[in-house]
Write a protein that holds these residues in place. Structure first.
Motif, PDB file in Angstrom:
ATOM      1  N   UNK A  43      13.245   8.659   6.489  1.00  0.00           N
ATOM      2  CA  UNK A  43      12.184   9.634   6.693  1.00  0.00           C
ATOM      3  C   UNK A  43      12.502  10.951   6.002  1.00  0.00           C
ATOM      4  N   UNK A  44      11.476  11.572   5.448  1.00  0.00           N
ATOM      5  CA  UNK A  44      11.592  12.893   4.843  1.00  0.00           C
ATOM      6  C   UNK A  44      10.419  13.725   5.330  1.00  0.00           C
ATOM      7  N   UNK A  45      10.454  14.169   6.595  1.00  0.00           N
ATOM      8  CA  UNK A  45       9.324  14.896   7.176  1.00  0.00           C
ATOM      9  C   UNK A  45       8.942  16.115   6.376  1.00  0.00           C
ATOM     10  N   UNK A  92       0.857  -1.187   0.000  1.00  0.00           N
ATOM     11  CA  UNK A  92       0.000   0.000   0.000  1.00  0.00           C
ATOM     12  C   UNK A  92       0.896   1.241   0.000  1.00  0.00           C
ATOM     13  N   UNK A  93       1.003   1.873  -1.151  1.00  0.00           N
ATOM     14  CA  UNK A  93       1.917   2.996  -1.300  1.00  0.00           C
ATOM     15  C   UNK A  93       1.531   4.203  -0.437  1.00  0.00           C
ATOM     16  N   UNK A  94       0.250   4.429  -0.246  1.00  0.00           N
ATOM     17  CA  UNK A  94      -0.176   5.586   0.556  1.00  0.00           C
ATOM     18  C   UNK A  94       0.328   5.484   1.991  1.00  0.00           C
ATOM     19  N   UNK A  95       0.281   4.300   2.565  1.00  0.00           N
ATOM     20  CA  UNK A  95       0.757   4.112   3.935  1.00  0.00           C
ATOM     21  C   UNK A  95       2.253   4.341   4.009  1.00  0.00           C
ATOM     22  N   UNK A  96       2.971   3.809   3.042  1.00  0.00           N
ATOM     23  CA  UNK A  96       4.425   3.992   3.049  1.00  0.00           C
ATOM     24  C   UNK A  96       4.805   5.459   2.874  1.00  0.00           C
ATOM     25  N   UNK A  97       4.107   6.157   1.979  1.00  0.00           N
ATOM     26  CA  UNK A  97       4.376   7.587   1.791  1.00  0.00           C
ATOM     27  C   UNK A  97       4.113   8.368   3.076  1.00  0.00           C
ATOM     28  N   UNK A  98       3.034   8.028   3.767  1.00  0.00           N
ATOM     29  CA  UNK A  98       2.700   8.707   5.024  1.00  0.00           C
ATOM     30  C   UNK A  98       3.808   8.511   6.045  1.00  0.00           C
ATOM     31  N   UNK A  99       4.356   7.303   6.099  1.00  0.00           N
ATOM     32  CA  UNK A  99       5.447   7.013   7.039  1.00  0.00           C
ATOM     33  C   UNK A  99       6.718   7.744   6.633  1.00  0.00           C
TER      34      UNK A  99
END
Length: 202
Positions: A130-132, A23-30
């Motif tokens: 991470x890239x906050x 699930x790309x959306x979850x990974x992007x959020x992280x």
């Protein structure tokens, strides 16, 4: 009978993990720090929670599971997904649960092998970079407000095929725009006549 029960639990757990790992959306959020520095662990806990929720509710509906996952993404990542991926995930989770109960593991495996062979990142031993996102900056606010119209604000996710389903292999690059996955905003009025938009803080 007991062995079949154990096999069902084990296999369905692997199915849930496989779906969420892709699930790309979850990974992007992280990766973008929407869940803080412990975002990866939070994501792992969400997977565990959804697995237990599915197992503990015999007659769970797709809409109910969708609401649970949406609330988790909102509460833990301040994120709203507008690309329909949550609907797809919930539909497949419940479908695979029923197939698993019938012992149709070969059919499930055949479908899951179509997913991209990405590294399983929902593992505490896998390091996430991470890239906050700076949600307080004016540039982020402008990107959020104009993301629907400006292609430069799109986040690209390399996959093998463009598809609406989370269970097919994409062949071209799929765009996830700021409008599809974004941090929720709240309005703060510091002075009369002025409105400041800031990222929702935990």
């Amino acid at each position: 009978m007991k062995m079949a029960h154990v096999e069902f639990h084990k296999n369905f757990r692997l199915i849930v993990e496989k779906i969420f790992n892709n699930w790309q959306n979850l990974r992007l959020a992280v990766e973008h720090g929407m869940g803080g520095r412990n975002g990866q662990q939070v994501a792992i806990e969400i997977v565990d929670y959804i697995y237990k929720y599915c197992m503990g509710n015999e007659n769970i509906s797709e809409g109910e599971l969708q609401q649970v996952l949406e609330e988790l993404m909102d509460e833990e990542f301040n994120t709203i997904c507008e690309d329909g991926s949550i609907i797809e995930i919930c539909r497949h989770l419940l479908r695979y649960k029923q197939m698993s109960l019938r012992g149709q593991y070969d059919e499930i495996e055949s479908e899951l092998t179509k997913l991209p062979l990405d590294k399983e990142w929902l593992n505490p031993n896998v390091k996430i970079t991470y890239a906050p996102a700076d949600v307080d900056s004016s540039s982020e606010d402008e990107a959020t407000n104009t993301g629907d119209d400006d292609d430069t604000d799109d986040m690209e996710v390399d996959q093998e095929d463009k598809t609406d389903s989370v269970l097919n292999c994409p062949s071209s690059s799929q765009r996830i725009t700021q409008s599809q996955i974004r941090q929720k905003k709240e309005f703060i009025e510091p002075d009369p006549g002025w409105t400041t938009v800031r990222g929702k803080k935990k």
